[in-house]
Each structure stands twice: as structure tokens, then as C-alpha cells.
Enzyme design. Structure first.
Site, PDB file in Angstrom:
ATOM      1  N   GLU A  30     -19.109  21.910  74.263  1.00  0.00           N
ATOM      2  CA  GLU A  30     -19.738  22.529  73.098  1.00  0.00           C
ATOM      3  C   GLU A  30     -20.160  21.446  72.093  1.00  0.00           C
ATOM      4  OE1 GLU A  30     -16.568  25.108  71.801  1.00  0.00           O
ATOM      5  OE2 GLU A  30     -16.461  26.049  73.780  1.00  0.00           O
ATOM      6  N   GLU A  61     -15.010  28.502  77.005  1.00  0.00           N
ATOM      7  CA  GLU A  61     -14.115  27.487  77.588  1.00  0.00           C
ATOM      8  C   GLU A  61     -13.824  27.721  79.070  1.00  0.00           C
ATOM      9  OE1 GLU A  61     -13.692  28.551  74.464  1.00  0.00           O
ATOM     10  OE2 GLU A  61     -13.730  26.701  73.287  1.00  0.00           O
ATOM     11  N   PHE A  84     -11.030  21.271  70.606  1.00  0.00           N
ATOM     12  CA  PHE A  84      -9.672  21.075  70.077  1.00  0.00           C
ATOM     13  C   PHE A  84      -8.687  21.427  71.185  1.00  0.00           C
ATOM     14  CE2 PHE A  84     -12.055  21.364  66.208  1.00  0.00           C
ATOM     15  CZ  PHE A  84     -11.315  20.764  65.204  1.00  0.00           C
ATOM     16  N   ASP A  86      -5.994  22.872  71.094  1.00  0.00           N
ATOM     17  CA  ASP A  86      -5.505  24.248  70.951  1.00  0.00           C
ATOM     18  C   ASP A  86      -6.303  25.194  71.854  1.00  0.00           C
ATOM     19  OD1 ASP A  86      -4.102  23.860  67.913  1.00  0.00           O
ATOM     20  OD2 ASP A  86      -5.846  22.619  68.370  1.00  0.00           O
ATOM     21  N   PHE A  87      -7.605  24.884  72.031  1.00  0.00           N
ATOM     22  CA  PHE A  87      -8.477  25.774  72.800  1.00  0.00           C
ATOM     23  C   PHE A  87      -8.240  25.662  74.310  1.00  0.00           C
ATOM     24  CE2 PHE A  87     -11.952  24.816  69.352  1.00  0.00           C
ATOM     25  CZ  PHE A  87     -11.101  25.290  68.374  1.00  0.00           C
ATOM     26  N   HIS A 130      -5.675  24.443  64.960  1.00  0.00           N
ATOM     27  CA  HIS A 130      -6.523  23.284  65.252  1.00  0.00           C
ATOM     28  C   HIS A 130      -5.741  21.974  65.122  1.00  0.00           C
ATOM     29  CE1 HIS A 130      -9.751  26.213  64.734  1.00  0.00           C
ATOM     30  NE2 HIS A 130     -10.664  25.326  65.027  1.00  0.00           N
TER      31      HIS A 130
END
Lengths: 326, 325
Positions: A30, A61, A84, A86-87, A130
């Protein structure tokens, strides 16, 4: 090339070197194209290599990592960015169920040479979704290699090794280090995955750290030196393969061990390091082991709260002081 | 389609049906552990699609993937040996029924997390484009996968990147135990979603091997020419339940009866008879398939168990499983 390079520039430089070397290397993610990445870690790639090798994706994702996997299985060497860390949870199926298992469950028929890059860790005040240090998530899955460089030179050298690896590598770029600077490495600089580095020598205690915790450990070691305590700092660089021989060799010199990890204590990589030491290096110890790790809470927003939760130089210094007095 | 070609497809379908029957029987004998998700009734989709594809095209399947593995070049012997946990199994007995894979013939795997392989197929198609080949990739999936996020992410990515990939839904009316219609907002779970991604969404009688072959040939040709992905929804029916533990008693008797009369083997047989193929020729094809499967069962039964040390290989590309240096 300039005399100094930032960690964020090193990411793009490391990828660019491999893209120049091997036409099979392609990037997807992205905002990685013309925008150069939200952290500017892919700056310049789109301009040099064009839209056929640097692909902007939708916010998808699963599609990013799933497509990278399909491409890796069929002759490409994709470098996928998950913005990030986290993703990673949004595409966790691919990291936990698909990518690391397909070689095994097909009896070795399939190879998945891909890199999933991601911005990891706290320190920038991005709040609980994040800011996590998630390298321990990947550590629970057999079949993923895990790289987490601490310096610009290592970013470039380990990126080369990761992209050239025939195995899947999750590459954690620490957000707190992006602006840090270092010497640019020479051409064709490769740092083999699974080789830890002794980045400061000392005879009294071994500090084992990873990524952003390496400079924390080094600053702690400098402070401790003023008190006459000589701390050796080991930069693990990778969690899989895990270089325990460097840790055990250091411990043979120092006889005391402290792990410094950003991820939560519960299930953190330090527990694995410590368990191997207990199993194979117990006789080397003159004191208990200590783990300085993140607290088991979601990362809070305010600096004062975040500092309370993740390891700091003060916490490392205090822990080492206690341990050397043991 | 001429009679010789159709006869070959018919025989391949019979071979798959017989292999599935053998898997069922071996399970009841305690020789297949875990579970199986039999594809009896779905044969025309795998065989028809394969007939329309090139040998170097890529196929990704689901845990109900025996028919795709067989249609794409795996032998009944290596498939049954895999189900029976033998060293000679297709995946060295590390995969089992839900993971039949034959990478050498482009059968790039059977995936047991619903919908996970759709983005992979998009990635394989992307790779073909990057490498400048005109290969296509096909993802076969069930109706239940159409409500998974990965389905929608894969369709959108494939559409915006105009990738040479076909998404083929085997709509057998049931998402595991539950009618797909009861949990889906549109009548045709796959085809009705295609317009949202700006790609063709077609339907076909998934029990008619000729119709499937023609539909896949047209859409694959389109993808190969650079016109992008498409979605094909093939109507079909499971002869067995979802998996071995499912007697499928939730299905209305009248529905079962109607679909069993619409058997892909019978439909192909009818077409062959119309083309003038004799009953003797058809029976000979049946016998040949039965004989191959009978011998496959015997060979798999007499094959050795895998060496336990094989559990510690194939994690990494160098063959090892080492996590330390």
C-alpha cells in the site's frame, strides 16, 4: 553514495540493490509506489524500476500477502510491504497457515521465496494499534524466518540475504530507528541470516537485544561503564534462525544474562533465549537470568505511559545493577 | 467436441468417481485416518476445466480437491497412498486428503482454510504476467468461500491489475452443513458478485463436462489475451456429505434424488451415445478405470509407512527444519 545513510534510506537502498541484481524481485504494498511509502522506506524505487516492478495495492492485506505467495511459488521473488506490523493480524492466515506450511505439507514440492516487510514497534506515539512490537507473533510459527536489523548497514545486508533466501522471511523494520544514521555498506554487502553480532564487548554481563532495543542496551552499557560494570551487548539480528552459539559464547565470558526485548514479557522471544540458556548453558551462569521486556498491556498513547511500558535505558541499568550485586 | 475426446473425458471422470469410492471404502475399513471431503458429483468441473487448460497453467484447489489433483495429473495410486499415510503418497504423507498437490504438473495445492488460495491464484497469474508468459491461473472454490474476505480482496486485486486468473465456484448448494442461500445476500453467491468488481460473472451446468470445458475455454482464452479475470459459477451437487462425519441428512430427499439423476457421468454417457459410441465401448472405459483404481488400492496398501525422521524435513528449502544456527 553519501558518507551516512539513514535506516529508512537503507531499506529502499537494500531493496534497490537486489532489484538491480535480479529481475525476479518485485515489490507490492500500500502506498509504496509513487508515494514512496508512508515511512518513505520505498522512496525512489518506483522512479527507478517503474510500475511493472513496484506495484501499489488496494488496502487488502490478505490479497497482498496471498498474491506474494502465489507469485513466489511460480518463479518471482516478491517483497511485500505490510505498512504497520499490527496489520499482520489482517493477513495472519497467510503467515500462520499458508506460507510457512505449504513446503512441508506438500512434501517439499513448493518453495516460497518471499519477504514480508513491516514497520514494527513503539516509540512514536501511534497508540495501541500502530505501535506493537510483534516479532514474537511470528516466532510462534515454524517455517518463518525472522529478521529485525538495528543499523542501516544491517538493513541493507540482511535485506540482501532475505530477498535471496529461498525461504519466507518476515522483515521487521523498527519505526523508532527509521531516522537513525550509520555508514553505508559496500556494494554486495550481505549479512547472513542467523548470525548475531557482539556490538560491544564486556566481561561482567551479557545484554541480548534486538532492533530498537540494541541502542537502548548500548546506551545502558555506556552508563554502566561509568559505574565500572562492563556490559557486553549482543545484537541478535534474527529470531529464526536463532544464533544461540554467539549468546552462549558471550555468556561463557560474562556469566550473567539480561535479555532486552520490546515485545510483551508474556510469550516474548527472551523466554526462548533464556530457556535455551537454562537447558544448555546453566553451568555458565553465576546469577539468575533477567528479562527486561514490555509490560503485558496494550501500548498506551502518552509518552509517559509508553515509557512505563516498554524497556528504557533506566530499566536496563537498574536490572543490570541488581544482577551484578547478586 | 468429437467422440474420442469426450470419451477420454468420460473415462477420466469415471476414474475420479472410482477413486472417490475407493477412498470412501478405505475410510470405512479404517485405512484412511482423519477425514476426507469427497468430490463425487463434482467430476465434470475438474475434468472439463482441465480439458480447457494448458499443461503449464496453474490450478489451486480446496480441501475438497481430489478431483482436481487427479484431473491435473496425479495418479489414483499416489493420491490413495497419501490418504492412507504411506511413504509413496503424493506429498510423502505430510499433507493428507486436504492438501493434495502436484506442483510438477501445475497443481499448486489444495488449501484447507476456506478462500485462502484465491489471492494465491491471483499472485500466480501476476507472476505469469511479470514473466511475460501467457499462462493462466485457476482457483476452484466452494460456494461457502464467497463470503470470506479473501474472496473479495482477490477479485478486486485481480480486476484492478487485470490478471489472467479464473475464479471457478463449485456451487453445490451447501456451505458445509448449511444451505448457502440461507446465509448469502444474493441468489448466485459467486456470479452475482462479479459486477461489483467489473468482471464477467457467468454460470454453467457444472455437471456437464462439455459445457464446463467450453465455458472455461472461453474465459481462459479471454484472460490469456490480456482481458483480465472472470468468475464462473458451476452448479453441482455433492454425492456425499461435507466430510466423512456428515451423513447429509439435512438435505431434502426430493432434492437429492433430482440431483443424483443429473449425474455428470450419465450426462456424458448420454452425449456419447448420441454421438454413436457403443455401449461396449463405454463399458470398456468403465472397466479400464475400475482396473486402474483396483490396482492403485493394492499398491497403496502394500506401500510402507513413512520414515518418522521425515517429520523433521521440508520446513526450509534446504530440506531441513533447523531453527538455530
Amino acid at each position: 553514495m553519501a558518507d551516512v545513510i539513514t535506516y529508512r534510506e537503507a531499506v529502499a537502498e537494500g531493496i534497490a540493490r537486489e532489484m538491480r541484481r535480479d529481475a525476479a524481485v518485485v515489490c507490492l504494498g500500500e502506498d509504496i509506489g509513487e508515494a514512496g511509502g508512508v515511512f518513505k522506506t520505498t522512496a525512489g524505487l518506483f522512479k527507478e524500476f517503474g510500475p511493472e516492478r513496484v506495484w501499489d495495492t488496494p488496502i487488502s492485506e490478505q490479497a497482498i500477502v496471498g498474491a506474494a505467495m502465489g507469485a513466489a511459488m511460480t518463479g518471482m521473488r516478491p517483497v511485500a510491504e505490510i505498512m504497520f506490523s499490527d496489520f499482520l493480524a489482517c493477513c495472519w492466515d497467510y503467515l500462520a497457515n499458508e506460507i510457512p506450511k505449504v513446503r512441508y505439507m506438500t512434501g517439499g514440492q513448493v518453495t516460497v521465496p518471499l519477504v514480508v516487510r513491516t514497520a514494527n514497534g513503539g516509540g512514536l506515539g501511534f497508540g495501541a494499534q500502530h505501535s506493537q512490537a510483534t516479532e514474537n507473533w511470528a516466532l510462534t510459527v515454524p517455517g518463518l524466518q525472522i529478521a529485525a536489523p538495528a543499523t542501516p548497514a544491517d538493513v541493507i545486508g540482511m535485506m540482501a540475504a532475505a530477498i535471496r533466501s529461498d525461504d519466507p522471511v518476515v522483515f521487521f523494520e523498527h519505526k523508532g530507528l527509521l531516522a537513525s544514521k550509520g555508514s553505508p555498506p559496500p556494494p554486495d554487502h550481505v549479512v547472513e541470516l542467523g548470525r548475531a553480532a557482539v556490538v560491544r564487548e564486556g566481561a561482567d554481563v551479557t545484554l541480548v537485544a534486538l532492533a530498537a532495543m540494541v541502542p537502548v542496551a548500548l546506551r545502558a552499557a555506556a552508563r554502566l561503564a561509568e559505574e565500572g560494570i562492563a556490559a557486553e551487548v549482543v545484537d541478535l539480528r534474527c529470531l529464526v534462525p536463532l544464533d544461540m552459539s554467539t549468546v552462549l559464547a558471550s555468556l561463557a565470558r560474562t556469566s550473567r544474562l539480561v535479555t532486552v526485548e520490546e515485545n510483551p514479557y508474556q510469550g516474548g522471544w527472551g523466554a526462548t533465549v533464556v530457556s535455551v540458556v537454562a537447558d544448555e548453558g546453566f553451568g555458565l551462569l553465576d546469577a539468575p537470568v533477567r528479562r527486561v521486556a514490555g509490560e503485558c498491556v496494550p501500548l498506551p498513547f502518552a509518552d509517559a505511559l509508553e515509557e512505563r511500558v516498554i524497556p528504557t535505558v533506566d530499566k536496563v541499568v537498574a536490572t543490570v545493577r541488581d544482577l551484578t550485586a547478586y | 467436441m468429437d467422440s474420442a475426446e469426450l470419451l477420454a473425458l468420460y473415462e477420466q471422470m469415471v476414474l475420479i468417481r472410482r477413486t472417490e469410492k475407493a477412498a470412501h471404502d478405505l475410510f470405512l475399513q479404517g485405512l484412511v485416518k482423519g477425514t476426507t471431503h469427497l468430490a463425487a458429483g463434482h467430476e465434470a468441473i475438474a475434468v472439463g476445466a482441465s480439458a480447457a487448460l494448458r499443461a503449464d497453467d496453474y490450478v489451486f484447489a480446496t480441501y475438497r480437491g481430489h478431483h482436481h489433483a487427479l484431473a491435473r495429473g496425479a495418479t489414483p495410486e499416489e493420491c490413495l497412498a497419501e490418504l492412507m499415510s504411506r511413504a509413496t503418497g503424493l506429498c510423502g504423507a505430510k499433507g493428507g486428503s486436504m492438501h493434495l498437490t502436484k506442483a510438477a504438473t501445475g497443481m499448486l495445492g489444495s488449501y484447507a482454510i476456506v478462500g485462502a488460495h484465491l489471492p494465491m491464484a491471483a499472485g500466480a497469474a501476476w507472476s505469469a504476467r511479470l514473466r511475460g508468459t501467457d499462462q493462466v491461473a485457476v482457483a476452484f472454490f466452494g460456494d461457502g468461500a464467497t463470503n470470506i474476505g479473501a474472496f473479495h480482496e482477490a477479485l478486486n486485486l485481480a480486476a484492478v491489475w487485470k490478471l489472467p486468473v479464473l475464479f471457478v465456484c463449485e456451487n453445490n448448494l451447501y456451505m458445509e452443513y448449511t444451505p448457502i442461500a440461507s446465509v448469502t445476500a444474493v441468489a448466485r453467491p459467486a456470479a452475482d458478485r462479479a459486477p461489483a468488481y467489473g468482471i464477467p460473472g457467468e454460470t454453467v451446468d457444472g455437471n456437464d463436462v462439455v459445457a464446463v470445458r467450453d465455458a472455461v475455454a472461453a474465459l481462459a482464452g479471454r484472460a490469456r489475451a490480456g482481458d483480465g479475470p472472470a468468475l464462473l459459477e458451476a452448479a453441482t451437487y455433492r454425492h456425499f456429505g461435507h466430510s466423512r462425519s456428515d451423513p447429509a441428512t439435512y438435505r431434502p430427499a426430493e432434492e437429492v434424488e433430482r440431483w443424483l439423476k443429473h449425474d455428470p457421468l450419465d450426462i456424458a454417457r448420454g452425449r456419447l451415445t448420441e454421438l454413436g459410441v457403443s455401449e461396449e465401448t463405454l463399458t470398456a472405459a468403465d472397466e479400464r478405470a475400475l482396473d486402474v483404481v483396483r490396482r492403485a488400492v493394492e499398491a497403496a496398501k502394500s506401500a510402507p509407512a513413512p520414515d518418522p525422521e521425515q517429520a523433521l524435513t521440508d520446513v526450509w528449502a534446504d530440506g531441513s527444519a533447523a531453527w538455530r544456527t
